[in-house]
Write a protein that holds these residues in place. Structure first.
Motif: not given
Length: 76
Positions: A6-17, A60-76
């Protein structure tokens, strides 16, 4: 940080930024060129806005989106 569906990630990804920064620059330049009555550059800025959207999608298609394999989420 959990991966709750239910948490879409809020666009905190390299692709979004990257997409947002390119698009903000395009809008800023477009406004400036409009102010100085430079219609060709206003349209070039509109083209840059589209480029920003395409770059975000491609990253995002290259994997830098919120659920992409090249993206690692960071704790806030």
């Amino acid at each position: 940080m959990s991966n709750d569906i239910s948490d879409p990630g809020h666009g905190h990804s390299p692709a979004a930024w990257t997409a947002v920064v390119i698009m903000l620059v395009a809008v800023t330049l477009g406004t400036l060129f409009y102010w100085f009555d430079m219609p060709v550059l206003v349209w070039a800025s509109a083209g840059l806005l589209v480029v920003g959207a395409i770059v975000g999608w491609a990253m995002a298609k290259a994997g830098y989106g919120v659920n992409g394999p090249k993206y690692s989420s960071k704790a806030h």
